[in-house]
Structures are given as structure tokens and as C-alpha cells.
Design an enzyme around this catalytic site. Structure first.
Site, PDB file in Angstrom:
ATOM      1  N   ASN A 203      -7.933  -7.755 -36.484  1.00 41.82           N
ATOM      2  CA  ASN A 203      -8.068  -8.264 -35.116  1.00 41.82           C
ATOM      3  C   ASN A 203      -9.193  -7.588 -34.329  1.00 41.82           C
ATOM      4  O   ASN A 203      -9.756  -8.179 -33.418  1.00 41.82           O
ATOM      5  CB  ASN A 203      -6.738  -8.179 -34.360  1.00 41.82           C
ATOM      6  CG  ASN A 203      -6.173  -6.779 -34.306  1.00 41.82           C
ATOM      7  OD1 ASN A 203      -6.531  -5.909 -35.103  1.00 41.82           O
ATOM      8  ND2 ASN A 203      -5.268  -6.549 -33.374  1.00 41.82           N
ATOM      9  N   GLU A 304      -1.309   3.722 -35.920  1.00 39.71           N
ATOM     10  CA  GLU A 304      -1.091   2.863 -34.758  1.00 39.71           C
ATOM     11  C   GLU A 304      -0.472   1.587 -35.294  1.00 39.71           C
ATOM     12  O   GLU A 304      -1.133   0.789 -35.962  1.00 39.71           O
ATOM     13  CB  GLU A 304      -2.405   2.589 -34.033  1.00 39.71           C
ATOM     14  CG  GLU A 304      -2.220   1.861 -32.714  1.00 39.71           C
ATOM     15  CD  GLU A 304      -2.759   0.448 -32.742  1.00 39.71           C
ATOM     16  OE1 GLU A 304      -1.930  -0.477 -32.630  1.00 39.71           O
ATOM     17  OE2 GLU A 304      -3.970   0.270 -32.872  1.00 39.71           O
ATOM     18  N   CYS A 338      -2.587  -5.635 -30.558  1.00 40.91           N
ATOM     19  CA  CYS A 338      -1.359  -4.837 -30.608  1.00 40.91           C
ATOM     20  C   CYS A 338      -0.827  -4.489 -29.229  1.00 40.91           C
ATOM     21  O   CYS A 338       0.352  -4.166 -29.086  1.00 40.91           O
ATOM     22  CB  CYS A 338      -1.605  -3.546 -31.390  1.00 40.91           C
ATOM     23  SG  CYS A 338      -2.049  -3.816 -33.118  1.00 40.91           S
ATOM     24  N   GLU A 513      -5.500   8.178 -30.831  1.00 44.70           N
ATOM     25  CA  GLU A 513      -6.898   7.913 -31.154  1.00 44.70           C
ATOM     26  C   GLU A 513      -7.706   7.840 -29.872  1.00 44.70           C
ATOM     27  O   GLU A 513      -7.178   7.556 -28.797  1.00 44.70           O
ATOM     28  CB  GLU A 513      -7.032   6.617 -31.949  1.00 44.70           C
ATOM     29  CG  GLU A 513      -6.388   6.695 -33.316  1.00 44.70           C
ATOM     30  CD  GLU A 513      -6.585   5.446 -34.153  1.00 44.70           C
ATOM     31  OE1 GLU A 513      -6.596   5.578 -35.392  1.00 44.70           O
ATOM     32  OE2 GLU A 513      -6.717   4.345 -33.577  1.00 44.70           O
TER      33      GLU A 513
END
Length: 533
Positions: A203, A304, A338, A513
Site C-alpha cells: 500500500n 507494524e 493501516c 518507526e
């Protein structure tokens, strides 16, 4: 933390050349296949390579600074038309292990490169991304389908991670600790973990790489990237620019593979004894599998994983701002992020006004189409499986009493396109309130009290992002602290930025991150006791 040894027992297998007559010419994509005919009146965009940057289109694996073909290839498709963009090297476990060994050998020297030099190389990579930003965006739109404007935004976001970590490379500090003993001092050093296996999703095919790789390289680690099978071209384009930037051979490696070989490549990367760190972005289910692989050799892991973000609108909210934030949060990349809002919880006092204005905004501001067409805001979903999940969620909700306020079906533009959809009268027993849709679906639930909204939001076993709109200062503090998520947007629908930590709680992942904290995921602490002073 990896220790550099001579690779006597880990001989890197040679990559097999492509059989004659198979696949495109090295470094270039093959011709497009015609789009498959679709049922009914649905339109099809004649996708292909016209206008795409040939200098950045690579199809082989990138190992030890060289472009290497594999024994087989797999097709990459344009999700807007279904047309084949070309064929990419289908790497397997042998190629993955060869890349790991190349990364390990490079690590033994890269870790000793000065922080200033690593910083300069990352900055040069950033500069090349900016110089080629339009071409990189075209590649993203071609293989991912997102509107070109969004792809351009991703490239800027992606490049900024290289810029950010080029600066953080020079800010890796340790400590001096004064102990109880007068003749001793404690030193705390930060040292690179070693080789990092980086597994990324489709994505955000560019940004999810640089967010990890920028931190890893800044810390002194080397990487092997396994990009998603739907979008390998962006990872390979970044490899071409890394090579031009002067990133040393073996520091950045890419092993593309098909869905058929994804399991064996993932297992090879996550179980190889020379890999010290795994960084993964993707589904929670896959993350759990990789964690099991990592457990046997106790590798460092950051992940993640999936989300199911609540978007809460309280009676005190500015409704117009809430609608604008909901539009930005929900429909970016056609709902395929997400951190997209998945459950819309609206307090009863403004529920009807919010739904009415949200429907009006959807009809007025969203345009479904091919990502290369001017004015498109909603591109295709990535594949048929994604479309089927949206259909399943809508069908389940309607069968249990939900009302379709707008949308609700596939769009006539093409097979992978879906109408932006809003459902009202949604209840907590519906599938869309329990599973992440990952598509352009807005399920709206009505609630009475703040306590009820927080309870519904926290009922999920994941916790990546959450959003809420309120103009009550006390409520803002209460809800922000109570939401069980790693990131909260207060009166804001877009929260991602390179300067702030990105990550979740519960089953949404491990570690963070971006930001100054992101580089810590690639560093080990070493305590040195100095005596006899």
C-alpha cells in the site's frame, strides 16, 4: 548483535541466469498484455508502460550492488486495468540467502564507516529521489493504482525519511555513568545490530521501505528488502537510485518474489543465522508467523501490524471539521492504509447532521477513476480479493439492519474499483465493526456517552491509530489518554510525519518507526566497565 566472521561455512549460492527466451530484457519491463474483458458496462483503462521512466524500471533482484536475474519470473499487474506491466525476477530461498550473505559481508565494513559519511550517502540518496520524484510517482501509480497526486505525496514522504535519518546518523549518543566505586566508570555504547531483513507491504511501496531502511543504514546496519509481490518495481527503482548515490554494494539488497514463493523467502530471511533483526509491516496474522521464526534464534523484531482505527465524533465537535478529517482519514489510497479510520462512532446529538454532511462530501468531492487521470481521488483496490472483502462487509451489515446511504457496489469504471460507501444504523454485531475492511467503507455507529465510545473503541485486540473530534479541553485530555492505541489524532485526520514515532499497541505491533526513536530499533546497547582509574 552480529559478529563479523569469515564466511567459510555459509557459501553464497550463485543466482541462476534466466533461461533463454524467458522474461524481458535485463533491466527493462516487457510489453503489456491487453486488459481482460470485464462483465457488463464496466469501463477499462488501457494501462501499460507508456510514459513510465525506463531508466528506473528494473526487473532483476539487486544483490551486492549487481542486478541479478532469477531462474523464473512473475508478472506485475496494473490494478486499474488488469494489464500486465511486465515480469520481475521470482527469487526463492537460495537468492534470499545469497542476499543475506552479501549484506553480512557488507556489514563488516559498513558498520565502521563514519557517521558523517553514512549521513552524506543517505542525503545523496534523498537528493536523487527528489530529482526523480515525478518518475517514482508514476511507477507507484502504475503498480499500486493510487492517484498520481497521492503517489507524488508518498514519494515526498518517502524521501523525507532518508533526509531525517541522514541527520539522525550523526546523533547516536552514548552515556558515561559514575558508579559507586571511585576507580570505575561505566560507558554505554550504541552499536548497530547487524543485518536487517525488511519485509514491506504494497500500500506504500516506497515509504514503507525508506522508513525502515533509512534508520537501519543510519545506524550502521545493512538490509535485505523483500517487497510485496504486487509492488516490487518501487523497491527496485529505489535500488537503482541507491546505486547511483554510491551506497556500497551489499548495504541495500532487494529480493522480489511472487506470492507463491513469499513464504519460503520470508522463512529464509527470518531464520538465517546471519540476520540479526526483522522489520515487518503487514497483517497481524503474518506478523505472528514471523515472530515464531524469529524466536528460534532470538532475533530483534519490530513490526507494524494491522489496525482497526476508531473515529469518534463527540457532540462538542465542529461537525464540518470532523467531516473534513473523516474524508482525509478514510479515503486516502481508497481506504487502503493501516491508519485509515474503520469504525465511525458519532454521538447521538450530532449523528444525523454528521451523516448527512459526510454523504454530501462523498458525492461532491470524490471521483473514482484511473490514477493517471486528472481529478481522480479514488483509484482501484489492489486486487479482486480486496474487492470481495468490502462486498462481504457490506452484505453482512445490510443483512443485519444497516442502511446504505451512498455507494454499496462495484464501480462501473472497472473490476477493481468500488464505490465510496457509507452505512448508517450500524451495530456492534456486524463484521465491519470487528475486522479491518481496508477499503472505501464508512460504517457509522451511534453512541450516547463518552464512556460508551471509549469502551467500543478499546474493545478491539489491535491498537494502531485512533481519532476523535471534540472542542472540550478536559474531554480531549481524558480520551487521548484512555484510547488504547499507539497514535491519536485529536481534531486531525492525517497524523503521519517523519518527526513523530509511528507504531501501535496490543496486536498492532512492536517498536516504533520514524522520529528520533526509530533508529533505536537498529541499535544495541553495550555496557563497558572501565576500572583502575
Amino acid at each position: 548483535m552480529a559478529t563479523c566472521l569469515r564466511l567459510r561455512t555459509y557459501g553464497a549460492p550463485r543466482l541462476l541466469p534466466a533461461p533463454p527466451g524467458r522474461g524481458p530484457r535485463p533491466g527493462r519491463l516487457g510489453p503489456c498484455a491487453p486488459p481482460a474483458p470485464g462483465p457488463g458496462p464496466r469501463r477499462h483503462y488501457a494501462g501499460g508502460l507508456a510514459g513510465l521512466p525506463q531508466a528506473l524500471l528494473r526487473t532483476e533482484g539487486f544483490v551486492a550492488g549487481r542486478w541479478l536475474p532469477a531462474a523464473a519470473t512473475f508478472p506485475v499487474h496494473d490494478p486499474a486495468s488488469g494489464a500486465a506491466l511486465g515480469k520481475v525476477a521470482d527469487c526463492g530461498a537460495p537468492e534470499a540467502r545469497a542476499a543475506v550473505r552479501a549484506a553480512y559481508e557488507a556489514f563488516c565494513s559498513w558498520r565502521r564507516v563514519s557517521a558523517k559519511e553514512r549521513s552524506s550517502l543517505l542525503r545523496r540518496w534523498y537528493d536523487l529521489m527528489m530529482q526523480n520524484k515525478d518518475d517514482l510517482a508514476k511507477i507507484i501509480t502504475a503498480e499500486n493504482g493510487k492517484p498520481l497526486k497521492e503517489a507524488q505525496g508518498e514519494v515526498l514522504y518517502s524521501a523525507m525519511f532518508l533526509e531525517w535519518f541522514s541527520e539522525e546518523a550523526r546523533r547516536i549518543y552514548g552515556d558515561i555513568i559514575y558508579t559507586a566505586a571511585k576507580d570505575k566508570r561505566g560507558l554505554v555504547l550504541k552499536q548497530p545490530v547487524g543485518v536487517a531483513a525488511v519485509i514491506t507491504p504494497w500500500n506504500f511501496p516506497s515509504a514503507m521501505i525508506t522508513r525502515k531502511v533509512g534508520a537501519a543504514l543510519a545506524a550502521g546496519c545493512t538490509v535485505v528488502v523483500k517487497p510485496a509481490e504486487d509492488t516490487p518495481l518501487s523497491a527496485l527503482a529505489l535500488a537503482e537510485l541507491a546505486k547511483q548515490a554510491g551506497i556500497p554494494p551489499g548495504v541495500y539488497n532487494v529480493v522480489p518474489c511472487s506470492q507463491k514463493k513469499a513464504k519460503e523467502v520470508g522463512e529464509a530471511l527470518c531464520t538465517d543465522p546471519l540476520v540479526s533483526k526483522i522489520s515487518f509491516t503487514g497483517s497481524t496474522a503474518t506478523g505472528k508467523i514471523l515472530l515464531r521464526y524469529a524466536a528460534d534464534s532470538v532475533k530483534r523484531v519490530s513490526m507494524e501490524l494491522g489496525g482497526h482505527a476508531p473515529f469518534i465524533v463527540f457532540d462538542s465537535a465542529n461537525v464540518d471539521r470532523a467531516v473534513a478529517g473523516a474524508m482525509a482519514s478514510k479515503f486516502r489510497n481508497s481506504g487502503q492504509t493501516c491508519v485509515c479510520s474503520n469504525r465511525f462512532l458519532v454521538q447521538k446529538g450530532i449523528h444525523d447532521s454528521f451523516v448527512r454532511k459526510f454523504v454530501e462530501a462523498i458525492k461532491r468531492d470524490l471521483r473514482v477513476g484511473n490514477g493517471f487521470e486528472e481529478g481522480t481521488t479514488q483509484g482501484p483496490l489492489i486486487n479482486e480479493k480486496a474487492i470481495e472483502k468490502v462486498e462481504k462487509h457490506i452484505s453482512d451489515a445490510v443483512s443485519k439492519g444497516a442502511t446504505i446511504e451512498t455507494g454499496g457496489k462495484r464501480h462501473q469504471f472497472g473490476e477493481n474499483f468500488f464505490e465510496p460507501t457509507l452505512l448508517s444504523n450500524v451495530t456492534r454485531d456486524m463484521l465491519c465493526t470487528h475486522e479491518e475492511t481496508f477499503g472505501p467503507l464508512v460504517p457509522v455507529l451511534k453512541f450516547d456517552t463518552e464512556e460508551e465510545a471509549v469502551a467500543i473503541a478499546n474493545a478491539a485486540d489491535v491498537g494502531l491509530a485512533g481519532y476523535f473530534y471534540s472542542q472540550d479541553p478536559a474531554q480531549i485530555w481524558r480520551v487521548a489518554e484512555q484510547l488504547e492505541v499507539g497514535m491519536v489524532g485529536v481534531n486531525e485526520g492525517l497524523i503521519s510525519t517523519v518527526e513523530c514515532p509511528f507504531g501501535g499497541v496490543k496486536q498492532s505491533g512492536l517498536g516504533r518507526e520514524g522520529s528520533k526513536y526509530g533508529i533505536d530499533e537498529y541499535l544495541e546497547l553495550k555496557y563497558v566497565c572501565v576500572g583502575g582509574l
